[in-house]
Design a protein around this motif. Structure first.
Motif, PDB file in Angstrom:
ATOM      1  N   PHE A 181       0.814  -1.200   0.000  1.00  0.00           N
ATOM      2  CA  PHE A 181       0.000   0.000   0.000  1.00  0.00           C
ATOM      3  C   PHE A 181       0.851   1.255   0.000  1.00  0.00           C
ATOM      4  N   ALA A 182       0.416   2.204  -0.811  1.00  0.00           N
ATOM      5  CA  ALA A 182       1.042   3.523  -0.871  1.00  0.00           C
ATOM      6  C   ALA A 182      -0.090   4.536  -1.010  1.00  0.00           C
ATOM      7  N   SER A 183       0.244   5.761  -1.304  1.00  0.00           N
ATOM      8  CA  SER A 183      -0.767   6.802  -1.496  1.00  0.00           C
ATOM      9  C   SER A 183      -0.613   7.404  -2.882  1.00  0.00           C
ATOM     10  N   ASP A 184      -1.748   7.694  -3.501  1.00  0.00           N
ATOM     11  CA  ASP A 184      -1.661   8.343  -4.808  1.00  0.00           C
ATOM     12  C   ASP A 184      -1.542   9.853  -4.643  1.00  0.00           C
ATOM     13  N   GLU A 185      -1.662  10.602  -5.753  1.00  0.00           N
ATOM     14  CA  GLU A 185      -1.475  12.045  -5.708  1.00  0.00           C
ATOM     15  C   GLU A 185      -2.480  12.747  -4.798  1.00  0.00           C
ATOM     16  N   ASP A 186      -3.628  12.081  -4.580  1.00  0.00           N
ATOM     17  CA  ASP A 186      -4.664  12.660  -3.720  1.00  0.00           C
ATOM     18  C   ASP A 186      -4.640  12.056  -2.324  1.00  0.00           C
ATOM     19  N   ASP A 187      -3.534  11.390  -1.993  1.00  0.00           N
ATOM     20  CA  ASP A 187      -3.366  10.746  -0.695  1.00  0.00           C
ATOM     21  C   ASP A 187      -4.402   9.655  -0.442  1.00  0.00           C
ATOM     22  N   GLU A 188      -4.892   9.051  -1.515  1.00  0.00           N
ATOM     23  CA  GLU A 188      -5.795   7.920  -1.391  1.00  0.00           C
ATOM     24  C   GLU A 188      -4.972   6.627  -1.390  1.00  0.00           C
ATOM     25  N   PRO A 189      -5.371   5.639  -0.564  1.00  0.00           N
ATOM     26  CA  PRO A 189      -4.599   4.392  -0.525  1.00  0.00           C
ATOM     27  C   PRO A 189      -4.734   3.601  -1.831  1.00  0.00           C
ATOM     28  N   VAL A 190      -3.623   3.173  -2.335  1.00  0.00           N
ATOM     29  CA  VAL A 190      -3.588   2.351  -3.549  1.00  0.00           C
ATOM     30  C   VAL A 190      -2.544   1.262  -3.351  1.00  0.00           C
ATOM     31  N   MET A 191      -2.601   0.241  -4.203  1.00  0.00           N
ATOM     32  CA  MET A 191      -1.567  -0.783  -4.177  1.00  0.00           C
ATOM     33  C   MET A 191      -0.683  -0.608  -5.395  1.00  0.00           C
ATOM     34  N   ARG A 192       0.599  -0.719  -5.168  1.00  0.00           N
ATOM     35  CA  ARG A 192       1.560  -0.551  -6.241  1.00  0.00           C
ATOM     36  C   ARG A 192       2.431  -1.808  -6.379  1.00  0.00           C
ATOM     37  N   ALA A 193       2.643  -2.203  -7.610  1.00  0.00           N
ATOM     38  CA  ALA A 193       3.526  -3.337  -7.848  1.00  0.00           C
ATOM     39  C   ALA A 193       4.964  -2.940  -7.564  1.00  0.00           C
ATOM     40  N   ASP A 194       5.764  -3.921  -7.262  1.00  0.00           N
ATOM     41  CA  ASP A 194       7.166  -3.703  -6.948  1.00  0.00           C
ATOM     42  C   ASP A 194       7.993  -4.573  -7.892  1.00  0.00           C
ATOM     43  N   PRO A 195       9.052  -4.027  -8.482  1.00  0.00           N
ATOM     44  CA  PRO A 195       9.866  -4.831  -9.411  1.00  0.00           C
ATOM     45  C   PRO A 195      10.389  -6.117  -8.787  1.00  0.00           C
ATOM     46  N   GLU A 196      10.730  -6.088  -7.499  1.00  0.00           N
ATOM     47  CA  GLU A 196      11.250  -7.286  -6.848  1.00  0.00           C
ATOM     48  C   GLU A 196      10.180  -8.390  -6.806  1.00  0.00           C
ATOM     49  N   ILE A 197       8.932  -7.996  -6.556  1.00  0.00           N
ATOM     50  CA  ILE A 197       7.844  -8.972  -6.507  1.00  0.00           C
ATOM     51  C   ILE A 197       7.562  -9.534  -7.895  1.00  0.00           C
ATOM     52  N   VAL A 198       7.576  -8.657  -8.902  1.00  0.00           N
ATOM     53  CA  VAL A 198       7.364  -9.117 -10.269  1.00  0.00           C
ATOM     54  C   VAL A 198       8.426 -10.134 -10.652  1.00  0.00           C
ATOM     55  N   THR A 199       9.678  -9.812 -10.371  1.00  0.00           N
ATOM     56  CA  THR A 199      10.776 -10.722 -10.703  1.00  0.00           C
ATOM     57  C   THR A 199      10.651 -12.032  -9.939  1.00  0.00           C
ATOM     58  N   ALA A 200      10.320 -11.963  -8.652  1.00  0.00           N
ATOM     59  CA  ALA A 200      10.186 -13.186  -7.845  1.00  0.00           C
ATOM     60  C   ALA A 200       9.066 -14.068  -8.376  1.00  0.00           C
ATOM     61  N   SER A 201       7.969 -13.472  -8.833  1.00  0.00           N
ATOM     62  CA  SER A 201       6.862 -14.255  -9.382  1.00  0.00           C
ATOM     63  C   SER A 201       7.290 -14.992 -10.643  1.00  0.00           C
ATOM     64  N   VAL A 202       8.030 -14.292 -11.504  1.00  0.00           N
ATOM     65  CA  VAL A 202       8.522 -14.920 -12.741  1.00  0.00           C
ATOM     66  C   VAL A 202       9.500 -16.040 -12.399  1.00  0.00           C
ATOM     67  N   LEU A 203      10.390 -15.793 -11.435  1.00  0.00           N
ATOM     68  CA  LEU A 203      11.364 -16.810 -11.037  1.00  0.00           C
ATOM     69  C   LEU A 203      10.679 -18.032 -10.421  1.00  0.00           C
ATOM     70  N   ALA A 204       9.583 -17.811  -9.680  1.00  0.00           N
ATOM     71  CA  ALA A 204       8.847 -18.931  -9.094  1.00  0.00           C
ATOM     72  C   ALA A 204       8.293 -19.830 -10.188  1.00  0.00           C
ATOM     73  N   VAL A 205       7.789 -19.236 -11.259  1.00  0.00           N
ATOM     74  CA  VAL A 205       7.274 -20.023 -12.384  1.00  0.00           C
ATOM     75  C   VAL A 205       8.407 -20.779 -13.067  1.00  0.00           C
ATOM     76  N   LEU A 206       9.523 -20.104 -13.316  1.00  0.00           N
ATOM     77  CA  LEU A 206      10.648 -20.765 -13.970  1.00  0.00           C
ATOM     78  C   LEU A 206      11.190 -21.914 -13.115  1.00  0.00           C
ATOM     79  N   GLY A 207      11.221 -21.710 -11.794  1.00  0.00           N
ATOM     80  CA  GLY A 207      11.659 -22.781 -10.901  1.00  0.00           C
ATOM     81  C   GLY A 207      10.732 -23.979 -10.959  1.00  0.00           C
ATOM     82  N   ALA A 208       9.429 -23.721 -11.035  1.00  0.00           N
ATOM     83  CA  ALA A 208       8.455 -24.814 -11.156  1.00  0.00           C
ATOM     84  C   ALA A 208       8.640 -25.554 -12.479  1.00  0.00           C
ATOM     85  N   PHE A 209       8.880 -24.803 -13.556  1.00  0.00           N
ATOM     86  CA  PHE A 209       9.092 -25.421 -14.863  1.00  0.00           C
ATOM     87  C   PHE A 209      10.359 -26.271 -14.860  1.00  0.00           C
TER      88      PHE A 209
END
Length: 320
Positions: free
Chosen positions: A239-267
């Motif tokens: 969770f972070a805040s957008d320009e209007d200080d509203e709560p939003v969820m933001r993706a993180d490059p580390e999480i994206v990479t870990a998700s891809v690596l989890a799939v490759l490890g399974a393969f």
């Protein structure tokens, strides 16, 4: 928003090259896995069984032979369905990666399904176990699924119960005709398949199995579980805040990479386990998966280095 304040990295989103290359990597990995699985039919397995397992079935008492063959037929059918489910979820990850904005916890949850499916398949075809052990393990997996079907049917409604009961009865009858018995737990409920001194529980700990599979990220199964079950300690991190200080969820490059690596490890686990079991040399396919894994890690390192340099320039601090 204060223009002088340091920007929250989560507001900046994920670099386009991270998500685009992640999607491309998974697309190519799916194609490679499909080609490899299709090539398993050209291996040395006999009716879906390794030579050792096929010999064990052939040498069985004639009363057990057909039922034992049916166990391996069920394992093959189960594997086909599981691989289809895995590929379906990887395609969903690809679509999520190219979306705008890129989601975060859905990537994690989808990769969990891929990991679970791979672990279950590789558990059945694990190398180095005796045919008796594999037969009992397959029987336990079959009975476990049938038992879960019965439980779900009761929640759906009375009209679903007879069909689920027939599925259990067929599995139970096949297992018994294969010369096995069904063990009961302390509540008198079926809980294990037994053949002589060999016993396998219906329910297996995927957490423990994941820890034993060398190509799966050690902590990922627990992390993905927390994301899938909306554990506050996990989802709050996105969770972070957008320009209007509203709560939003933001993706993180580390999480994206870990998700891809989890799939490759399974393969990688699937390729090595299934290839070895069916007598198809997995070496070239493993090299392909591993090269893609190295490429993903290199991209992440490049992004991390660039982010650190940007932070130094932004803050004017060489100690960052």
């Amino acid at each position: 928003m204060n223009a002088d304040a340091a920007p929250d990295p989560r507001r900046l989103g994920v670099p386009k090259e991270i998500v685009d290359e992640g999607a491309r990597t998974l697309r190519h990995a799916c194609r490679s896995l499909n080609e490899f699985v299709e090539g398993l039919a050209e291996g040395k397995s006999v009716d879906g069984m390794s030579p050792a397992d096929a010999a064990w079935v052939r040498s069985s008492h004639h009363r057990h032979r057909a039922a034992r063959s049916r166990l391996w037929a069920w394992a093959g059918w189960n594997t086909q369905l599981t691989l289809g489910n895995i590929l379906d979820h990887v395609q969903a990850i690809q679509r999520t990666l190219v979306g705008e904005p890129v989601a975060i916890w859905s990537l994690v949850s989808l990769s969990r399904v891929v990991q679970e499916g791979a672990i279950r398949v590789c558990h059945l075809y694990e190398g180095g176990i005796a045919p008796e052990r594999r037969a009992v393990r397959i029987a336990a997996a079959w009975l476990n699924g049938a038992q879960q079907h019965q439980v779900a049917a009761k929640d759906v409604g009375a009209q679903a119960v007879p069909g689920a009961d027939k599925i259990w009865e067929y599995a139970e009858r096949t297992v018994q005709r294969a010369g096995m018995s069904i063990g009961l737990n302390n509540r008198g409920r079926p809980s294990s398949a037994v053949l002589g001194s060999v016993q396998e529980q219906f329910a297996v700990s995927l957490t423990n199995l994941a820890a034993k599979r060398p190509t799966h990220l050690p902590a990922w199964y627990r992390i993905s579980s927390a994301a899938s079950h909306s554990s506050v300690w996990m989802v709050a991190q996105a969770f972070a805040s957008d320009e209007d200080d509203e709560p939003v969820m933001r993706a993180d490059p580390e999480i994206v990479t870990a998700s891809v690596l989890a799939v490759l490890g399974a393969f990688e686990d699937l390729v090595e386990t299934l290839g070895t079991y069916h007598g198809t040399d997995p070496h070239q396919a493993l090299l392909t998966v591993r090269r893609r894994t190295v490429a993903v890690l290199d991209r992440q390192r490049t992004w991390r280095h660039r982010a650190q340099e940007d932070a130094r320039l932004l803050h004017g601090n060489d100690n960052l």
